[in-house]
Design a protein around this motif. Sequence first.
Motif, PDB file in Angstrom:
ATOM      1  N   ILE A   1       0.578  -0.743  -0.064  1.00 22.52           N
ATOM      2  CA  ILE A   1       0.453   0.113   0.196  1.00 22.52           C
ATOM      3  C   ILE A   1       0.930   1.118   0.437  1.00 22.52           C
ATOM      4  CG2 ILE A   1      -1.188   1.219   1.514  1.00 22.52           C
ATOM      5  CD1 ILE A   1      -2.668  -1.416   2.209  1.00 22.52           C
ATOM      6  N   ASN A   2       1.500   1.553   0.638  1.00 26.71           N
ATOM      7  CA  ASN A   2       2.680   2.457   0.439  1.00 26.71           C
ATOM      8  C   ASN A   2       4.188   2.923  -0.512  1.00 26.71           C
ATOM      9  OD1 ASN A   2       2.098   3.092   3.185  1.00 26.71           O
ATOM     10  ND2 ASN A   2       3.606   1.749   4.352  1.00 26.71           N
ATOM     11  N   ALA A   3       3.895   1.508  -1.154  1.00 24.81           N
ATOM     12  CA  ALA A   3       4.294   1.898  -2.219  1.00 24.81           C
ATOM     13  C   ALA A   3       3.953   1.920  -3.478  1.00 24.81           C
ATOM     14  CB  ALA A   3       5.339  -0.047  -2.765  1.00 24.81           C
ATOM     15  N   ASN A   4       2.303   1.523  -3.511  1.00 23.53           N
ATOM     16  CA  ASN A   4       1.800   2.621  -3.776  1.00 23.53           C
ATOM     17  C   ASN A   4       1.314   1.196  -5.485  1.00 23.53           C
ATOM     18  OD1 ASN A   4      -0.968   3.386  -5.159  1.00 23.53           O
ATOM     19  ND2 ASN A   4      -0.068   4.585  -7.180  1.00 23.53           N
ATOM     20  N   ILE A   5       1.544   0.121  -5.049  1.00 23.62           N
ATOM     21  CA  ILE A   5       1.454  -1.153  -5.917  1.00 23.62           C
ATOM     22  C   ILE A   5       0.158  -2.470  -5.779  1.00 23.62           C
ATOM     23  CG2 ILE A   5       2.905  -2.890  -5.013  1.00 23.62           C
ATOM     24  CD1 ILE A   5       4.473  -3.464  -6.962  1.00 23.62           C
ATOM     25  N   GLU A   6      -0.577  -1.831  -4.623  1.00 23.75           N
ATOM     26  CA  GLU A   6      -0.871  -3.212  -3.650  1.00 23.75           C
ATOM     27  C   GLU A   6      -2.001  -3.552  -5.067  1.00 23.75           C
ATOM     28  OE1 GLU A   6      -3.353   0.694  -2.885  1.00 23.75           O
ATOM     29  OE2 GLU A   6      -1.166   0.308  -3.218  1.00 23.75           O
ATOM     30  N   ASN A   7      -2.776  -2.433  -5.743  1.00 24.70           N
ATOM     31  CA  ASN A   7      -3.484  -2.814  -6.642  1.00 24.70           C
ATOM     32  C   ASN A   7      -3.356  -3.689  -7.922  1.00 24.70           C
ATOM     33  OD1 ASN A   7      -5.782  -2.241  -5.673  1.00 24.70           O
ATOM     34  ND2 ASN A   7      -5.553   0.383  -6.474  1.00 24.70           N
ATOM     35  N   ASN A   8      -1.599  -4.034  -8.254  1.00 25.30           N
ATOM     36  CA  ASN A   8      -0.957  -4.636  -9.135  1.00 25.30           C
ATOM     37  C   ASN A   8      -1.006  -6.173  -9.390  1.00 25.30           C
ATOM     38  OD1 ASN A   8      -1.149  -2.359 -10.665  1.00 25.30           O
ATOM     39  ND2 ASN A   8       0.831  -1.804 -10.086  1.00 25.30           N
ATOM     40  N   ILE A   9      -0.704  -6.187  -7.788  1.00 29.06           N
ATOM     41  CA  ILE A   9      -0.336  -7.779  -7.064  1.00 29.06           C
ATOM     42  C   ILE A   9      -1.526  -8.197  -7.138  1.00 29.06           C
ATOM     43  CG2 ILE A   9       0.135  -8.978  -5.109  1.00 29.06           C
ATOM     44  CD1 ILE A   9       1.168  -6.709  -4.267  1.00 29.06           C
ATOM     45  N   PHE A  10      -1.172  -9.967  -8.200  1.00 30.64           N
ATOM     46  CA  PHE A  10      -2.313 -10.590  -8.512  1.00 30.64           C
ATOM     47  C   PHE A  10      -2.476 -12.016  -7.594  1.00 30.64           C
ATOM     48  CE2 PHE A  10      -3.254 -14.946 -10.908  1.00 30.64           C
ATOM     49  CZ  PHE A  10      -5.420 -14.780 -10.664  1.00 30.64           C
ATOM     50  N   LYS A  11      -1.094 -12.218  -7.200  1.00 26.77           N
ATOM     51  CA  LYS A  11      -0.980 -12.797  -5.895  1.00 26.77           C
ATOM     52  C   LYS A  11       0.466 -13.073  -5.355  1.00 26.77           C
ATOM     53  CE  LYS A  11      -3.717 -15.971  -3.704  1.00 26.77           C
ATOM     54  NZ  LYS A  11      -5.096 -15.992  -3.506  1.00 26.77           N
ATOM     55  N   ILE A  12       0.523 -13.753  -4.474  1.00 28.56           N
ATOM     56  CA  ILE A  12       1.842 -13.769  -3.724  1.00 28.56           C
ATOM     57  C   ILE A  12       2.375 -15.072  -3.439  1.00 28.56           C
ATOM     58  CG2 ILE A  12       3.732 -13.102  -2.257  1.00 28.56           C
ATOM     59  CD1 ILE A  12       2.869 -10.142  -2.292  1.00 28.56           C
ATOM     60  N   LEU A  13       2.973 -16.453  -3.603  1.00 26.42           N
ATOM     61  CA  LEU A  13       3.309 -17.456  -3.674  1.00 26.42           C
ATOM     62  C   LEU A  13       4.740 -17.197  -2.648  1.00 26.42           C
ATOM     63  CD1 LEU A  13       2.276 -20.507  -3.419  1.00 26.42           C
ATOM     64  CD2 LEU A  13       3.020 -20.723  -5.509  1.00 26.42           C
ATOM     65  N   ILE A  14       4.218 -18.095  -1.199  1.00 20.22           N
ATOM     66  CA  ILE A  14       5.498 -18.449  -0.909  1.00 20.22           C
ATOM     67  C   ILE A  14       5.506 -19.771  -0.936  1.00 20.22           C
ATOM     68  CG2 ILE A  14       6.861 -17.822   1.562  1.00 20.22           C
ATOM     69  CD1 ILE A  14       6.050 -15.196   0.136  1.00 20.22           C
ATOM     70  N   ILE A  15       7.216 -20.616  -1.209  1.00 24.85           N
ATOM     71  CA  ILE A  15       6.798 -22.125  -1.190  1.00 24.85           C
ATOM     72  C   ILE A  15       7.319 -22.318   0.184  1.00 24.85           C
ATOM     73  CG2 ILE A  15       7.396 -24.442  -2.715  1.00 24.85           C
ATOM     74  CD1 ILE A  15       6.118 -22.849  -4.701  1.00 24.85           C
ATOM     75  N   GLU A  16       7.850 -23.139   0.865  1.00 29.35           N
ATOM     76  CA  GLU A  16       8.626 -23.542   1.544  1.00 29.35           C
ATOM     77  C   GLU A  16       9.315 -24.865   1.044  1.00 29.35           C
ATOM     78  OE1 GLU A  16       6.877 -24.580   5.611  1.00 29.35           O
ATOM     79  OE2 GLU A  16       5.242 -23.068   5.234  1.00 29.35           O
ATOM     80  N   ASP A  17      10.280 -25.210   1.580  1.00 28.83           N
ATOM     81  CA  ASP A  17      11.415 -26.452   0.694  1.00 28.83           C
ATOM     82  C   ASP A  17      10.856 -27.153   1.309  1.00 28.83           C
ATOM     83  OD1 ASP A  17      12.453 -24.345  -0.335  1.00 28.83           O
ATOM     84  OD2 ASP A  17      14.945 -25.210  -0.110  1.00 28.83           O
ATOM     85  N   ASN A  18       9.879 -27.675   2.540  1.00 30.53           N
ATOM     86  CA  ASN A  18       9.514 -28.798   2.786  1.00 30.53           C
ATOM     87  C   ASN A  18       8.097 -29.228   1.643  1.00 30.53           C
ATOM     88  OD1 ASN A  18       7.546 -26.576   4.161  1.00 30.53           O
ATOM     89  ND2 ASN A  18       8.284 -27.620   5.956  1.00 30.53           N
ATOM     90  N   GLY A  19       7.534 -28.408   1.169  1.00 29.42           N
ATOM     91  CA  GLY A  19       6.416 -28.567  -0.029  1.00 29.42           C
ATOM     92  C   GLY A  19       5.318 -28.305   0.773  1.00 29.42           C
ATOM     93  N   GLU A  20       5.252 -27.120   2.025  1.00 25.26           N
ATOM     94  CA  GLU A  20       4.499 -26.344   2.194  1.00 25.26           C
ATOM     95  C   GLU A  20       4.921 -24.869   1.501  1.00 25.26           C
ATOM     96  OE1 GLU A  20       3.979 -26.658   6.676  1.00 25.26           O
ATOM     97  OE2 GLU A  20       4.277 -28.213   6.839  1.00 25.26           O
ATOM     98  N   SER A  21       2.937 -24.745   1.530  1.00 29.00           N
ATOM     99  CA  SER A  21       2.933 -23.047   0.642  1.00 29.00           C
ATOM    100  C   SER A  21       1.846 -22.208   1.709  1.00 29.00           C
ATOM    101  CB  SER A  21       2.924 -23.247  -0.136  1.00 29.00           C
ATOM    102  OG  SER A  21       1.422 -23.776  -0.182  1.00 29.00           O
ATOM    103  N   PHE A  22       2.058 -21.012   1.770  1.00 35.55           N
ATOM    104  CA  PHE A  22       1.162 -19.830   1.432  1.00 35.55           C
ATOM    105  C   PHE A  22       0.951 -18.831   1.084  1.00 35.55           C
ATOM    106  CE2 PHE A  22       3.883 -18.253   4.574  1.00 35.55           C
ATOM    107  CZ  PHE A  22       4.341 -17.344   3.521  1.00 35.55           C
ATOM    108  N   GLN A  23      -0.425 -18.532   0.574  1.00 32.65           N
ATOM    109  CA  GLN A  23      -0.300 -17.400  -0.845  1.00 32.65           C
ATOM    110  C   GLN A  23      -0.890 -16.230   0.270  1.00 32.65           C
ATOM    111  OE1 GLN A  23      -2.647 -18.913  -3.770  1.00 32.65           O
ATOM    112  NE2 GLN A  23      -2.113 -20.748  -4.190  1.00 32.65           N
ATOM    113  N   ILE A  24      -1.158 -15.249  -0.870  1.00 33.05           N
ATOM    114  CA  ILE A  24      -1.067 -13.760  -0.172  1.00 33.05           C
ATOM    115  C   ILE A  24      -1.751 -12.592  -1.452  1.00 33.05           C
ATOM    116  CG2 ILE A  24      -0.753 -11.502   1.189  1.00 33.05           C
ATOM    117  CD1 ILE A  24       2.228 -12.786   2.603  1.00 33.05           C
ATOM    118  N   GLY A  25      -2.057 -12.294  -1.307  1.00 31.65           N
ATOM    119  CA  GLY A  25      -3.113 -11.169  -2.660  1.00 31.65           C
ATOM    120  C   GLY A  25      -4.272 -11.623  -2.993  1.00 31.65           C
TER     121      GLY A  25
END
Length: 273
Positions: A111-135
């Motif tokens: 939001i502070n960088a004025n880029i929030e509306n351009n994010i479709f999805k953020i995916l964080i993948i852990e090396d153990n196979g787990e993951s979570f998503q933001i956006g």
Amino acid sequence: MKHFPLSVHSFKMKLLISLLTIGLLPLVSISVFYQHFLDVRITKDIESASIDRLRYTSYDIRRQMEISDQLLGWITYNRKLQEILTANYSEKYEKQLDIIQFSSYATEYAINANIENNIFKILIIEDNGESFQIGNVRSLMDQDAIKDARWAETYNHSKADQLVLSKDIYAKDTYVFPVSSRIYNDLTGAPIGWCIIAFCNDMYSKNLVNGSNNQNIYLINPSGQCIGHTDFSMIGADMSQDSMIREILNTQDSIGHITANRSHTPLIAHYYR
């Protein structure tokens, strides 16, 4: 036979024609010269105005790319995220609380960088196979499909200038700009996960929509793909075989123009690399 006072063969008529010729030739020459001068001046003024507009647009695009890269770097080196990826949680809800907290930090940064509306999805993948998503709550990235397509390796520290079809369970026909980065443990230097950000396909086109007289501006990446246009149906189109685009991509000049004919209509295309 009737005689005219002034015959075309008479000396007076010849003299008159000679005088008119001598007088008109300089006028015609001057008119042609000034018309050519005016045409050249108008062409240069149009080119200057077009290049200025392209330069201004290019600055916006370049700035957007820099902000996108900064977001990727901020996530990659975020201490809270590294704690989530390395901690041994005794309870699953504790990890979920930390993920919520990190998601809040990431959202605030965007939001502070004025880029929030351009994010479709953020995916964080852990090396153990787990993951979570933001956006975008209306989308869900298909982690297995992304792994199969090797998005993480392909777009590692690349610029957000290539559109590909989303690996989303719900938005399968949507183009996105993917970028990725390996996440390392600050203390050990060991790899602990991946960050993949998918930016919306209209990220650059919105800059054109907000401007004036931009309906004929195309944003083309080095491979000839249209990554920005006011006509959203053009986004993602392969224009590498278009003769004008191909000529511009092959030229060594960073600024200039080319001329061509389309359907018997002469066109001038100004470009700024």
